[in-house]
Write a protein that holds these residues in place. Structure first.
Motif, PDB file in Angstrom:
ATOM      1  N   LEU A 191       0.830  -1.202   0.000  1.00 20.77           N
ATOM      2  CA  LEU A 191       0.000   0.000   0.000  1.00 20.77           C
ATOM      3  C   LEU A 191       0.864   1.252   0.000  1.00 20.77           C
ATOM      4  N   GLN A 192       0.538   2.182  -0.884  1.00 23.01           N
ATOM      5  CA  GLN A 192       1.173   3.487  -0.913  1.00 23.01           C
ATOM      6  C   GLN A 192       0.124   4.538  -1.236  1.00 23.01           C
ATOM      7  N   ALA A 193       0.253   5.712  -0.613  1.00 23.89           N
ATOM      8  CA  ALA A 193      -0.694   6.804  -0.846  1.00 23.89           C
ATOM      9  C   ALA A 193       0.051   8.008  -1.412  1.00 23.89           C
ATOM     10  N   PHE A 194      -0.610   8.708  -2.314  1.00 24.21           N
ATOM     11  CA  PHE A 194      -0.034   9.870  -2.986  1.00 24.21           C
ATOM     12  C   PHE A 194      -1.035  11.020  -2.975  1.00 24.21           C
ATOM     13  N   ARG A 195      -0.543  12.230  -2.914  1.00 21.94           N
ATOM     14  CA  ARG A 195      -1.415  13.378  -3.117  1.00 21.94           C
ATOM     15  C   ARG A 195      -1.727  13.494  -4.612  1.00 21.94           C
ATOM     16  N   ALA A 196      -2.956  13.825  -4.936  1.00 24.05           N
ATOM     17  CA  ALA A 196      -3.373  13.976  -6.332  1.00 24.05           C
ATOM     18  C   ALA A 196      -3.072  15.400  -6.771  1.00 24.05           C
ATOM     19  N   LEU A 197      -2.008  15.558  -7.545  1.00 21.57           N
ATOM     20  CA  LEU A 197      -1.597  16.881  -8.006  1.00 21.57           C
ATOM     21  C   LEU A 197      -2.125  17.138  -9.411  1.00 21.57           C
ATOM     22  N   GLY A 198      -2.642  18.349  -9.653  1.00 24.51           N
ATOM     23  CA  GLY A 198      -3.129  18.701 -10.986  1.00 24.51           C
ATOM     24  C   GLY A 198      -4.284  17.813 -11.405  1.00 24.51           C
ATOM     25  N   ASP A 199      -4.166  17.219 -12.604  1.00 26.85           N
ATOM     26  CA  ASP A 199      -5.215  16.348 -13.144  1.00 26.85           C
ATOM     27  C   ASP A 199      -4.962  14.874 -12.829  1.00 26.85           C
ATOM     28  N   THR A 200      -4.046  14.600 -11.910  1.00 27.74           N
ATOM     29  CA  THR A 200      -3.717  13.214 -11.588  1.00 27.74           C
ATOM     30  C   THR A 200      -4.899  12.515 -10.923  1.00 27.74           C
ATOM     31  N   SER A 201      -5.188  11.307 -11.350  1.00 24.54           N
ATOM     32  CA  SER A 201      -6.254  10.483 -10.779  1.00 24.54           C
ATOM     33  C   SER A 201      -5.839   9.029 -10.920  1.00 24.54           C
ATOM     34  N   TRP A 202      -6.616   8.130 -10.319  1.00 25.96           N
ATOM     35  CA  TRP A 202      -6.311   6.707 -10.487  1.00 25.96           C
ATOM     36  C   TRP A 202      -6.389   6.324 -11.955  1.00 25.96           C
ATOM     37  N   ALA A 203      -7.289   6.935 -12.719  1.00 30.71           N
ATOM     38  CA  ALA A 203      -7.394   6.613 -14.143  1.00 30.71           C
ATOM     39  C   ALA A 203      -6.111   6.976 -14.882  1.00 30.71           C
ATOM     40  N   THR A 204      -5.551   8.160 -14.628  1.00 28.53           N
ATOM     41  CA  THR A 204      -4.322   8.563 -15.322  1.00 28.53           C
ATOM     42  C   THR A 204      -3.129   7.753 -14.824  1.00 28.53           C
ATOM     43  N   VAL A 205      -3.089   7.472 -13.514  1.00 29.85           N
ATOM     44  CA  VAL A 205      -2.005   6.645 -12.971  1.00 29.85           C
ATOM     45  C   VAL A 205      -2.069   5.247 -13.565  1.00 29.85           C
ATOM     46  N   ARG A 206      -3.276   4.725 -13.673  1.00 27.95           N
ATOM     47  CA  ARG A 206      -3.468   3.372 -14.218  1.00 27.95           C
ATOM     48  C   ARG A 206      -2.985   3.295 -15.665  1.00 27.95           C
ATOM     49  N   GLU A 207      -3.321   4.296 -16.463  1.00 31.73           N
ATOM     50  CA  GLU A 207      -2.887   4.320 -17.866  1.00 31.73           C
ATOM     51  C   GLU A 207      -1.366   4.391 -17.967  1.00 31.73           C
ATOM     52  N   ASP A 208      -0.748   5.258 -17.165  1.00 35.65           N
ATOM     53  CA  ASP A 208       0.715   5.395 -17.188  1.00 35.65           C
ATOM     54  C   ASP A 208       1.395   4.107 -16.736  1.00 35.65           C
ATOM     55  N   LEU A 209       0.843   3.499 -15.697  1.00 37.20           N
ATOM     56  CA  LEU A 209       1.438   2.272 -15.176  1.00 37.20           C
ATOM     57  C   LEU A 209       1.335   1.142 -16.190  1.00 37.20           C
ATOM     58  N   ALA A 210       0.179   1.009 -16.837  1.00 37.53           N
ATOM     59  CA  ALA A 210       0.003  -0.042 -17.852  1.00 37.53           C
ATOM     60  C   ALA A 210       0.980   0.170 -19.003  1.00 37.53           C
TER      61      ALA A 210
END
Length: 309
Positions: A191-210
């Motif tokens: 488990l890790q937690a991050f502050r959502a900066l700008g337009d960052t969301s789980w959807a954008t993180v998920r796309e980048d990670l994939a």
């Protein structure tokens, strides 16, 4: 009933009246956005609730055909929505869970059960409330359930119980605590937690990670799980041939100003796994954002618990 439930009700009424999903209904539904309470999520939970109630009565099949689905496809969707992990890969490969098919199933079950408008409203209201009652949680959220033992790690409060082992992850640069791994048997969730900066969301993180996983020779596919949209992945790791790949599930959730990510590995990450505790741990975690966050570091740092681990 809240806004999401009201929209879900109007979409159901429009579909039952016209027999198709109108463009404005599709837009308002926000289908496939699973990490917050959307009308699409309310509709999905409402259908799952009806199907589970029928299954408890020994009725696991539909008594009438569903428009746009043959018998095999309808069977796959039903099994997936009822939690049959063996049906998920084929349902995902065929992209069967779409808004029009979900509404077709829901309308069919409503008709078969001869539900009144009041009963449909009550179903959607209960589904909306169920969506709202699921974590992970922000510390300030007064809806989070009380009770249960939590390990206080500063930025995260993590559920624990007998049989679970907790290990903290330190930064190589400064030794600060950057995450926590919860282990049971041959399964672990990091488990890790991050502050959502700008337009960052789980959807954008998920796309980048994939994209990153695929770029490094692995594979990553989106799927819907108990915690919303997740990645089913195979990642490259250091090791000899045959042992240089690791199966993983990556969970994520958007909170108010933060994102919680869960990286499941081991037996519980396999596509056919039915282990529930990693999801319970993820959804029971409480995020405590820092009162004075770093301007350039989105990671929410943790600390050693006062009572040890």
């Amino acid at each position: 009933m809240g806004e999401a439930g009201d929209v879900a009700r109007s979409v159901v009424a429009q579909f039952r009246r016209d027999g198709f999903v109108a463009p404005e209904s599709a837009e308002r539904t926000e289908f496939e956005v699973w990490d917050r309470t959307t009308p699409g999520r309310v509709l999905l939970v409402a259908l799952q609730t009806l199907l589970m109630l029928r299954a408890e009565d020994g009725r696991s099949d539909l008594g009438r055909p569903v428009r746009g689905l043959d018998e095999e496809e309808a069977g796959l969707m039903l099994r997936t929505l009822l939690g049959d992990a063996t049906a998920v890969p084929e349902t995902s490969r065929r992209d069967l869970i779409t808004l029009d098919r979900l509404l077709g199933l829901l309308a069919s079950v409503i008709a078969e059960e001869s539900m009144s408008e009041e009963e449909v409203d009550a179903l959607l209201e209960a589904a909306e409330e169920s969506c709202r009652a699921v974590g992970p949680w922000d510390e300030s959220d007064d809806r989070r359930p009380l009770g249960g033992e939590l390990v206080d790690l500063g930025g995260l409060l993590v559920p624990t119980e007998p049989g679970l082992k907790i290990e903290l992850m330190s930064s190589r640069e400064d030794g600060s605590i950057v995450g926590v791994t919860v282990i049971r048997g041959r399964t672990a969730i990091q488990l890790q937690a991050f502050r959502a900066l700008g337009d960052t969301s789980w959807a954008t993180v998920r796309e980048d990670l994939a994209r990153t996983i695929r770029g490094r020779g692995g594979s990553a596919e989106e799927r819907f799980g108990p915690a919303g949209t997740e990645l089913q992945a195979v990642v490259r790791v250091q090791g000899p041939p045959g042992k240089d790949r690791q199966t993983a599930r990556v969970l994520g959730h958007d909170g108010p100003g933060w994102i919680l990510r869960g990286f499941v590995s081991g037996v519980g990450a396999e596509p056919d796994s039915t282990e529930e505790w990693p999801y319970a741990t993820f959804q029971g975690t409480v995020v405590r954002p820092p009162s004075a966050p770093s301007a350039d570091d989105p990671l929410i740092r943790l600390r050693w618990p006062e009572s040890g681990v």
